[in-house]
Design a protein around this motif. Structure first.
Motif, PDB file in Angstrom:
ATOM      1  N   ASN A   1      -5.395  -1.992  -6.746  1.00  0.00           N
ATOM      2  CA  ASN A   1      -6.107  -1.431  -5.598  1.00  0.00           C
ATOM      3  C   ASN A   1      -5.287  -1.605  -4.324  1.00  0.00           C
ATOM      4  OD1 ASN A   1      -8.460  -0.694  -7.028  1.00  0.00           O
ATOM      5  ND2 ASN A   1      -9.198  -2.799  -6.945  1.00  0.00           N
TER       6      ASN A   1
ATOM      7  N   LYS B   1      -4.563  -2.945  -0.670  1.00  0.00           N
ATOM      8  CA  LYS B   1      -4.937  -4.175   0.023  1.00  0.00           C
ATOM      9  C   LYS B   1      -5.609  -3.842   1.352  1.00  0.00           C
ATOM     10  CE  LYS B   1      -1.352  -7.157  -1.936  1.00  0.00           C
ATOM     11  NZ  LYS B   1      -2.217  -8.158  -2.529  1.00  0.00           N
ATOM     12  N   SER B   2      -6.560  -4.670   1.754  1.00  0.00           N
ATOM     13  CA  SER B   2      -7.311  -4.443   2.984  1.00  0.00           C
ATOM     14  C   SER B   2      -7.126  -5.605   3.949  1.00  0.00           C
ATOM     15  CB  SER B   2      -8.806  -4.275   2.678  1.00  0.00           C
ATOM     16  OG  SER B   2      -9.557  -4.263   3.868  1.00  0.00           O
TER      17      SER B   2
ATOM     18  N   ASN C   1       1.455   6.381  -7.139  1.00  0.00           N
ATOM     19  CA  ASN C   1       0.394   7.299  -7.563  1.00  0.00           C
ATOM     20  C   ASN C   1       0.816   8.764  -7.398  1.00  0.00           C
ATOM     21  OD1 ASN C   1      -1.226   5.102  -8.121  1.00  0.00           O
ATOM     22  ND2 ASN C   1      -2.331   5.178  -6.174  1.00  0.00           N
TER      23      ASN C   1
ATOM     24  N   ASN D   1       0.822  -1.214   0.000  1.00  0.00           N
ATOM     25  CA  ASN D   1       0.000   0.000   0.000  1.00  0.00           C
ATOM     26  C   ASN D   1       0.855   1.263   0.000  1.00  0.00           C
ATOM     27  OD1 ASN D   1      -2.314  -1.550   0.027  1.00  0.00           O
ATOM     28  ND2 ASN D   1      -2.619  -1.406   2.230  1.00  0.00           N
TER      29      ASN D   1
ATOM     30  N   GLN E   1      -7.349  -4.627 -14.155  1.00  0.00           N
ATOM     31  CA  GLN E   1      -7.658  -3.257 -13.787  1.00  0.00           C
ATOM     32  C   GLN E   1      -6.510  -2.626 -12.999  1.00  0.00           C
ATOM     33  OE1 GLN E   1     -11.380  -3.567 -11.680  1.00  0.00           O
ATOM     34  NE2 GLN E   1     -12.583  -3.650 -13.573  1.00  0.00           N
TER      35      GLN E   1
END
Length: 379
Positions: A102, A104-105, A40, A33, A99
Motif C-alpha cells: 500500500n 504510505k501515509s 503499478n 510511493n 498483501q
C-alpha cells in the motif's frame, strides 16, 4: 555464535536535527510511493513490474531534476533503503506472505526511516550517536552496545518522541544447562501458570489505564468537532494536535509497561529452564470472540511466545509447541484419565478414577509439559 540483536534508545535531537529527520522521513515516504506508482504503471502497460535495480537507477535522475532536487538534502542510503523495502514487500506478496503493498501515509502514527552503516558513518561516541547527515545526536544510553552496528532506524512516534533502533551483529554465548523443564499454560485470569505451581499475575495494563484513556479520548473528539465547526484542518488545529499527543503518550505508556513485563518474564523463564513446552494458540481466531477480545489483546500471548522463541534460539534453549486441540484441561495429570470437558467457571476438580484433586490451570500446565516431553522423545 554471531546473532543480530537490536538496541532501542530515545533520541534528543536539536531543532535543526528534528527538521532534518522530518525531511528524511518525508523523502523516504515520497520515494516509496513514487516507485510503487511507477511499478503499478509498468505492470498495467507491459504486464511486468519493475525490479529493485531499475527503481534504484531512477534515483540519480530524480535528484538532478528541478522538481525533486530537494532529495539531495537527505541521507541517500535512507532513500535506497526505502526502495529495498518496497522490493521486499513485492517479494513477500508473490510468495503469498503478505498483501499487496500500500501507499504510505503521513497520517500513520509512527514515521521512520532506515539507514545502513557504510564507512563507519554509524557509531556511538559517549552519550551521542553519530548518524548520516544529522551528525552527533544526544541519546539516552541505558546500556552498552556490543558488536558491530549494521543499520539504524530513526523513528518518530505519535507522542512526539524520537527513538533510534540500532541493529548490531554480536557474539551471543549459550547459557549453561539447568536440567529443568517447564510447561506453561497461558490464560486471562493469570497470565501464565507454570507446571512448577507458580502463577504469574495478569497485570491488566490496559484496564488500569482505561478510565484515563476514555476521558482523554473524549477531549480529543470534542476538539476535533470544534475544529471542524470552525473550518480548521486537523493538522493545523493546535489544541487538537496537543491532545492527540497526550492520548498517544498514554497508549505508549501502556505499551512500554507491557513490553517490560513480557521481556523480564520471558528472560527469567529462558534462564531457568532448558525445555519450555507451550500451547500453539491461534490468538487471531480467539480475538473473534467479542466477549474476550479486549482481554486477550491486552495479555499479548503472541508477543510473549515470539520473545520466548528468539531468546531460546540465542541461548541454546528448546521451545516445544503443543497442538491447540490437545485436551490439557480435561486430562488428569496424575493417572491420565480423560474426565471430559469442563466449563470455564470450574477452577478446581477431582479425578473420578484416582480421586486426585486438581487446580485446573496447574493441571493443564503439567499435562502440557508431559505432552511436550513425549513429542521430544518421538522426534
Amino acid at each position: 555464535m554471531f546473532r543480530h540483536k537490536a538496541y532501542k534508545f530515545r533520541l534528543y535531537p536539536t531543532v535543526e536535527q528534528e527538521i532534518l529527520i522530518g525531511k528524511t522521513i518525508g523523502s523516504s515516504r515520497f520515494i516509496y510511493n513514487h516507485m510503487l506508482n511507477a511499478w503499478n504503471s509498468s505492470y498495467k502497460k507491459t504486464g511486468k513490474g519493475l525490479s529493485y535495480g531499475k527503481c534504484s537507477a531512477m534515483l540519480p535522475a530524480m535528484k538532478k531534476s528541478g522538481d525533486t532536487s530537494w532529495l539531495k538534502e537527505v541521507d541517500s542510503v535512507a532513500l535506497q533503503s526505502s526502495i529495498k523495502n518496497l522490493a521486499d514487500s513485492f517479494n513477500r506478496f508473490f510468495k503469498k506472505q503478505n498483501q499487496f503493498p500500500n501507499f504510505k501515509s503521513k497520517k500513520n502514527p509512527v514515521q521512520c526511516y532506515t539507514t545502513k552503516n557504510t564507512n563507519n558513518n554509524l557509531s556511538i561516541i559517549g552519550n551521542q550517536v553519530k548518524l548520516p547527515k544529522l551528525g552527533l545526536v544526544k541519546f539516552s544510553k541505558s546500556r552498552e552496545v556490543n558488536g558491530r552496528i549494521l543499520s539504524a532506524t530513526v523513528r518518530k512516534n505519535a507522542s512526539g518522541k524520537f527513538f533510534v533502533s540500532l541493529l548490531c551483529e554480536e557474539e551471543i554465548t549459550e547459557l549453561p544447562k539447568t536440567n529443568k523443564h517447564v510447561g506453561i499454560d497461558l490464560g486471562i485470569t493469570d497470565f501464565a501458570v507454570l507446571s512448577e505451581g507458580q502463577k504469574i499475575d495478569n497485570n491488566k495494563f490496559t484496564s488500569k489505564m482505561a478510565q484515563k484513556l476514555k476521558r482523554e479520548q473524549r477531549k480529543l473528539s470534542r476538539r476535533a468537532l470544534l475544529a471542524k465547526k470552525k473550518g480548521i484542518n486537523l493538522f493545523e488545529a493546535k489544541n487538537y494536535q496537543k491532545q492527540k499527543q497526550k492520548v498517544a503518550r498514554l497508549h505508549e505508556k501502556v505499551m512500554n509497561q507491557r513490553n517490560d513485563f513480557l521481556n523480564k518474564l520471558s528472560t527469567e523463564i529462558i534462564k531457568s529452564h532448558d525445555i519450555i513446552c507451550i500451547e500453539d494458540l491461534n490468538a487471531k481466531n480467539m480475538l473473534r470472540n467479542h466477549k474476550l477480545a479486549k482481554r486477550i489483546s491486552d495479555v499479548s500471548w503472541s508477543s510473549f511466545v515470539t520473545k520466548l522463541q528468539y531468546k531460546a534460539d540465542w541461548y541454546g534453549r528448546e521451545i516445544i509447541k503443543i497442538d491447540k486441540w490437545f485436551p490439557s484441561s480435561q486430562l488428569c495429570s496424575n493417572c491420565g484419565h480423560k474426565d471430559g470437558k469442563k466449563p470455564l467457571n470450574i477452577r478446581e476438580w477431582t479425578c473420578s478414577v484416582c480421586h486426585f484433586h486438581h487446580d485446573r490451570d496447574i493441571n493443564a500446565s503439567i499435562n502440557i509439559l508431559t505432552e511436550g516431553l513425549r513429542i521430544k522423545q518421538l522426534a
